[in-house]
Scaffold this motif. Sequence first.
Motif, PDB file in Angstrom:
ATOM      1  N   PHE A  15       0.822  -1.207   0.000  1.00 37.10           N
ATOM      2  CA  PHE A  15       0.000   0.000   0.000  1.00 37.10           C
ATOM      3  C   PHE A  15       0.854   1.254   0.000  1.00 37.10           C
ATOM      4  CE2 PHE A  15      -2.853  -3.130   2.140  1.00 37.10           C
ATOM      5  CZ  PHE A  15      -3.710  -3.288   1.069  1.00 37.10           C
ATOM      6  N   LYS A  16       2.000   1.200   0.679  1.00 41.84           N
ATOM      7  CA  LYS A  16       2.908   2.348   0.695  1.00 41.84           C
ATOM      8  C   LYS A  16       3.374   2.662  -0.722  1.00 41.84           C
ATOM      9  CE  LYS A  16       7.032   1.438   1.491  1.00 41.84           C
ATOM     10  NZ  LYS A  16       8.210   0.866   2.140  1.00 41.84           N
ATOM     11  N   SER A  17       3.949   1.663  -1.405  1.00 39.16           N
ATOM     12  CA  SER A  17       4.481   1.900  -2.744  1.00 39.16           C
ATOM     13  C   SER A  17       3.374   2.279  -3.730  1.00 39.16           C
ATOM     14  CB  SER A  17       5.221   0.657  -3.262  1.00 39.16           C
ATOM     15  OG  SER A  17       6.411   0.429  -2.539  1.00 39.16           O
ATOM     16  N   GLU A  18       2.299   1.516  -3.714  1.00 42.44           N
ATOM     17  CA  GLU A  18       1.228   1.756  -4.685  1.00 42.44           C
ATOM     18  C   GLU A  18       0.497   3.076  -4.397  1.00 42.44           C
ATOM     19  OE1 GLU A  18       2.407  -0.655  -6.922  1.00 42.44           O
ATOM     20  OE2 GLU A  18       0.286  -0.741  -7.456  1.00 42.44           O
ATOM     21  N   ALA A  23      -0.655   8.680  -5.900  1.00 43.18           N
ATOM     22  CA  ALA A  23      -0.732  10.072  -5.453  1.00 43.18           C
ATOM     23  C   ALA A  23       0.384  10.922  -6.063  1.00 43.18           C
ATOM     24  CB  ALA A  23      -0.668  10.137  -3.931  1.00 43.18           C
ATOM     25  N   ASP A  24       1.230  10.328  -6.911  1.00 45.88           N
ATOM     26  CA  ASP A  24       2.333  11.049  -7.588  1.00 45.88           C
ATOM     27  C   ASP A  24       3.329  11.651  -6.602  1.00 45.88           C
ATOM     28  OD1 ASP A  24       1.090  10.515 -10.060  1.00 45.88           O
ATOM     29  OD2 ASP A  24      -0.061  12.366  -9.969  1.00 45.88           O
ATOM     30  N   ILE A  25       3.611  10.958  -5.513  1.00 48.07           N
ATOM     31  CA  ILE A  25       4.531  11.478  -4.492  1.00 48.07           C
ATOM     32  C   ILE A  25       5.819  10.646  -4.492  1.00 48.07           C
ATOM     33  CG2 ILE A  25       4.890  11.874  -2.015  1.00 48.07           C
ATOM     34  CD1 ILE A  25       1.810  12.164  -1.792  1.00 48.07           C
ATOM     35  N   TYR A  75       1.194  -1.394  -9.881  1.00 47.94           N
ATOM     36  CA  TYR A  75       1.812  -0.366 -10.728  1.00 47.94           C
ATOM     37  C   TYR A  75       3.331  -0.368 -10.563  1.00 47.94           C
ATOM     38  CZ  TYR A  75      -2.814   1.549 -11.568  1.00 47.94           C
ATOM     39  OH  TYR A  75      -4.115   1.702 -11.940  1.00 47.94           O
ATOM     40  N   VAL A  76       3.804  -0.439  -9.310  1.00 46.48           N
ATOM     41  CA  VAL A  76       5.243  -0.358  -9.070  1.00 46.48           C
ATOM     42  C   VAL A  76       5.765  -1.465  -8.146  1.00 46.48           C
ATOM     43  CG1 VAL A  76       5.424   2.139  -9.494  1.00 46.48           C
ATOM     44  CG2 VAL A  76       4.878   1.319  -7.184  1.00 46.48           C
ATOM     45  N   ARG A 101      13.253  -1.234   4.777  1.00 46.33           N
ATOM     46  CA  ARG A 101      12.137  -1.817   4.026  1.00 46.33           C
ATOM     47  C   ARG A 101      12.163  -1.295   2.593  1.00 46.33           C
ATOM     48  NH1 ARG A 101       6.700  -1.136   6.896  1.00 46.33           N
ATOM     49  NH2 ARG A 101       6.145  -2.956   5.681  1.00 46.33           N
ATOM     50  N   THR A 102      11.671  -2.111   1.675  1.00 45.82           N
ATOM     51  CA  THR A 102      11.735  -1.749   0.266  1.00 45.82           C
ATOM     52  C   THR A 102      10.576  -0.838  -0.128  1.00 45.82           C
ATOM     53  OG1 THR A 102      10.535  -3.765  -0.294  1.00 45.82           O
ATOM     54  CG2 THR A 102      12.944  -3.842  -0.439  1.00 45.82           C
ATOM     55  N   THR A 103      10.887   0.089  -1.024  1.00 47.38           N
ATOM     56  CA  THR A 103       9.887   0.966  -1.627  1.00 47.38           C
ATOM     57  C   THR A 103      10.154   0.975  -3.128  1.00 47.38           C
ATOM     58  OG1 THR A 103       9.816   2.383   0.331  1.00 47.38           O
ATOM     59  CG2 THR A 103       8.953   3.308  -1.706  1.00 47.38           C
ATOM     60  N   TYR A 104       9.102   0.845  -3.899  1.00 48.92           N
ATOM     61  CA  TYR A 104       9.201   0.847  -5.354  1.00 48.92           C
ATOM     62  C   TYR A 104       8.531   2.115  -5.865  1.00 48.92           C
ATOM     63  CZ  TYR A 104      10.294  -4.054  -4.622  1.00 48.92           C
ATOM     64  OH  TYR A 104      10.872  -5.214  -4.184  1.00 48.92           O
ATOM     65  N   PHE A 105       9.128   2.738  -6.906  1.00 50.48           N
ATOM     66  CA  PHE A 105       8.561   3.994  -7.393  1.00 50.48           C
ATOM     67  C   PHE A 105       9.016   4.283  -8.811  1.00 50.48           C
ATOM     68  CE2 PHE A 105      12.220   6.916  -7.231  1.00 50.48           C
ATOM     69  CZ  PHE A 105      13.136   6.105  -6.566  1.00 50.48           C
TER      70      PHE A 105
END
Length: 111
Positions: A15-18, A23-25, A75-76, A101-105
């Motif tokens: 939910f964080k990444s998506e 939200a384009d952040i 999406y990411v 923790r991993t974040t995809y963007f």
Amino acid sequence: MVLDQRPVAGLGNIFKSEGLFLADIDPRRAAQNITAEELDRLWEAVIPLMWRGVEQHGPTTTTTPALTAAGHRHYVYRRRGQPCLRCGTPIQMLRQGALQRTTYFCPVCQR
Ligand SMILES: [Zn+2]
């Protein structure tokens, strides 16, 4: 950073990444620099995704039904190196916070 879980405890990696993508952040931005309008967009993006997760009782898909049918569940999230579904730029992954923790963007769509 946006990954700080104190304000929104328990927000999962998907939910964080998506949510940040929708939200384009850019996840590399400092949380204190996120505008009220951007927080509203993030909230409006994440809450429906979380409800969908409840309704699906299992692995969450975050894309539109058409994209899901085409094989794109996210999406990411976990799409490092694959083309952004909006702009074609390769998705990037970074590790943040004490837990790394991993974040995809998407470095182009998310500002
Ligand atoms: Zn993009």
